[in-house]
Design a protein around this motif. Structure first.
Motif, PDB file in Angstrom:
ATOM      1  N   ILE A 168       0.847  -1.188   0.000  1.00 44.76           N
ATOM      2  CA  ILE A 168       0.000   0.000   0.000  1.00 44.76           C
ATOM      3  C   ILE A 168       0.889   1.246   0.000  1.00 44.76           C
ATOM      4  N   LYS A 169       0.363   2.329  -0.566  1.00 45.25           N
ATOM      5  CA  LYS A 169       1.101   3.598  -0.632  1.00 45.25           C
ATOM      6  C   LYS A 169       0.176   4.741  -0.300  1.00 45.25           C
ATOM      7  N   ALA A 204       9.269   3.299  12.798  1.00 45.79           N
ATOM      8  CA  ALA A 204       9.224   2.307  11.720  1.00 45.79           C
ATOM      9  C   ALA A 204       9.753   0.952  12.176  1.00 45.79           C
ATOM     10  N   SER A 205      10.737   0.957  13.048  1.00 46.18           N
ATOM     11  CA  SER A 205      11.362  -0.284  13.506  1.00 46.18           C
ATOM     12  C   SER A 205      10.446  -1.127  14.385  1.00 46.18           C
ATOM     13  N   GLU A 206       9.341  -0.573  14.819  1.00 44.09           N
ATOM     14  CA  GLU A 206       8.374  -1.321  15.618  1.00 44.09           C
ATOM     15  C   GLU A 206       7.555  -2.296  14.768  1.00 44.09           C
ATOM     16  N   PHE A 207       7.671  -2.186  13.448  1.00 39.37           N
ATOM     17  CA  PHE A 207       6.855  -2.985  12.541  1.00 39.37           C
ATOM     18  C   PHE A 207       7.713  -3.953  11.728  1.00 39.37           C
ATOM     19  N   ASN A 208       7.102  -5.084  11.359  1.00 37.15           N
ATOM     20  CA  ASN A 208       7.785  -6.071  10.529  1.00 37.15           C
ATOM     21  C   ASN A 208       7.722  -5.717   9.051  1.00 37.15           C
ATOM     22  N   ALA A 209       6.792  -4.869   8.677  1.00 39.16           N
ATOM     23  CA  ALA A 209       6.601  -4.492   7.275  1.00 39.16           C
ATOM     24  C   ALA A 209       7.842  -3.796   6.717  1.00 39.16           C
ATOM     25  N   ASP A 210       8.044  -3.955   5.414  1.00 32.88           N
ATOM     26  CA  ASP A 210       9.060  -3.182   4.708  1.00 32.88           C
ATOM     27  C   ASP A 210       8.432  -1.830   4.408  1.00 32.88           C
ATOM     28  N   ILE A 211       9.106  -0.754   4.820  1.00 34.78           N
ATOM     29  CA  ILE A 211       8.541   0.588   4.678  1.00 34.78           C
ATOM     30  C   ILE A 211       9.549   1.463   3.940  1.00 34.78           C
ATOM     31  N   TYR A 212       9.081   2.133   2.901  1.00 31.90           N
ATOM     32  CA  TYR A 212       9.949   2.991   2.103  1.00 31.90           C
ATOM     33  C   TYR A 212       9.370   4.396   2.006  1.00 31.90           C
ATOM     34  N   LEU A 213      10.256   5.358   1.882  1.00 27.95           N
ATOM     35  CA  LEU A 213       9.898   6.758   1.702  1.00 27.95           C
ATOM     36  C   LEU A 213      10.396   7.155   0.318  1.00 27.95           C
ATOM     37  N   ILE A 214       9.531   7.758  -0.478  1.00 28.88           N
ATOM     38  CA  ILE A 214       9.887   8.168  -1.836  1.00 28.88           C
ATOM     39  C   ILE A 214       9.791   9.684  -1.931  1.00 28.88           C
ATOM     40  N   TYR A 215      10.907  10.300  -2.371  1.00 24.65           N
ATOM     41  CA  TYR A 215      10.975  11.756  -2.501  1.00 24.65           C
ATOM     42  C   TYR A 215      11.872  12.090  -3.691  1.00 24.65           C
ATOM     43  N   VAL A 261       5.825  13.673   0.215  1.00 22.56           N
ATOM     44  CA  VAL A 261       6.531  12.411   0.044  1.00 22.56           C
ATOM     45  C   VAL A 261       5.496  11.290  -0.074  1.00 22.56           C
ATOM     46  N   THR A 262       5.928  10.148  -0.546  1.00 21.15           N
ATOM     47  CA  THR A 262       5.068   8.973  -0.603  1.00 21.15           C
ATOM     48  C   THR A 262       5.649   7.922   0.328  1.00 21.15           C
ATOM     49  N   GLU A 318      -1.076  -0.878   9.657  1.00 24.06           N
ATOM     50  CA  GLU A 318      -0.750  -0.233  10.934  1.00 24.06           C
ATOM     51  C   GLU A 318       0.533   0.588  10.802  1.00 24.06           C
ATOM     52  N   ALA A 319       1.523   0.050  10.093  1.00 22.96           N
ATOM     53  CA  ALA A 319       2.788   0.759   9.888  1.00 22.96           C
ATOM     54  C   ALA A 319       2.560   2.064   9.126  1.00 22.96           C
ATOM     55  N   LEU A 320       1.814   1.974   8.030  1.00 17.91           N
ATOM     56  CA  LEU A 320       1.544   3.160   7.216  1.00 17.91           C
ATOM     57  C   LEU A 320       0.808   4.215   8.036  1.00 17.91           C
ATOM     58  N   LYS A 321      -0.195   3.794   8.776  1.00 22.93           N
ATOM     59  CA  LYS A 321      -0.968   4.725   9.612  1.00 22.93           C
ATOM     60  C   LYS A 321      -0.072   5.448  10.610  1.00 22.93           C
ATOM     61  N   ASN A 322       0.794   4.719  11.296  1.00 18.87           N
ATOM     62  CA  ASN A 322       1.664   5.318  12.294  1.00 18.87           C
ATOM     63  C   ASN A 322       2.719   6.240  11.701  1.00 18.87           C
ATOM     64  N   ILE A 323       3.291   5.851  10.574  1.00 18.11           N
ATOM     65  CA  ILE A 323       4.307   6.681   9.912  1.00 18.11           C
ATOM     66  C   ILE A 323       3.675   7.985   9.434  1.00 18.11           C
ATOM     67  N   ILE A 324       2.520   7.904   8.825  1.00 16.52           N
ATOM     68  CA  ILE A 324       1.843   9.109   8.336  1.00 16.52           C
ATOM     69  C   ILE A 324       1.462  10.018   9.501  1.00 16.52           C
ATOM     70  N   HIS A 325       0.968   9.438  10.558  1.00 19.31           N
ATOM     71  CA  HIS A 325       0.627  10.241  11.750  1.00 19.31           C
ATOM     72  C   HIS A 325       1.866  10.976  12.267  1.00 19.31           C
TER      73      HIS A 325
END
Length: 83
Positions: free
Chosen positions: A2-3, A26-37, A61-62, A72-79
């Motif tokens: 998801i993005k 971000a390290s609290e989650f197992n998901a792979d998380i990327y920032l695009i800029y 940024v995306t 959950e990872a995306l929600k927390n990072i965006i917040h």
């Protein structure tokens, strides 16, 4: 996978202290998380990767996440980035 796009709302942009806090979040989650800029994609769990982007305040940024806890990872990072 998801993005979502988000506008950075950090007074000095993404530098030192906020980057360290972002990586910890971000390290609290197992998901792979990327920032695009500016067509560059870095792992959100990498302090040096994020710092190399030199992202100023109010930049758009995306965030991209994939894995078992991606929503959950995306929600927390965006917040974090919007607060």
């Amino acid at each position: 996978m998801i993005k979502q796009s988000v506008r950075i709302n950090k007074k000095a942009g993404l530098y030192a202290k906020p980057v360290n806090q972002l990586v910890q979040t971000a390290s609290e989650f197992n998901a792979d998380i990327y920032l695009i800029y500016n067509d560059r994609r870095v792992n959100v769990k990498s302090v040096l990767g994020i710092l190399s982007l030199a992202i100023p305040n109010q930049s758009e940024v995306t965030i991209e996440a994939s894995g078992e806890d991606e929503k959950e990872a995306l929600k927390n990072i965006i917040h974090f980035l919007e607060s």
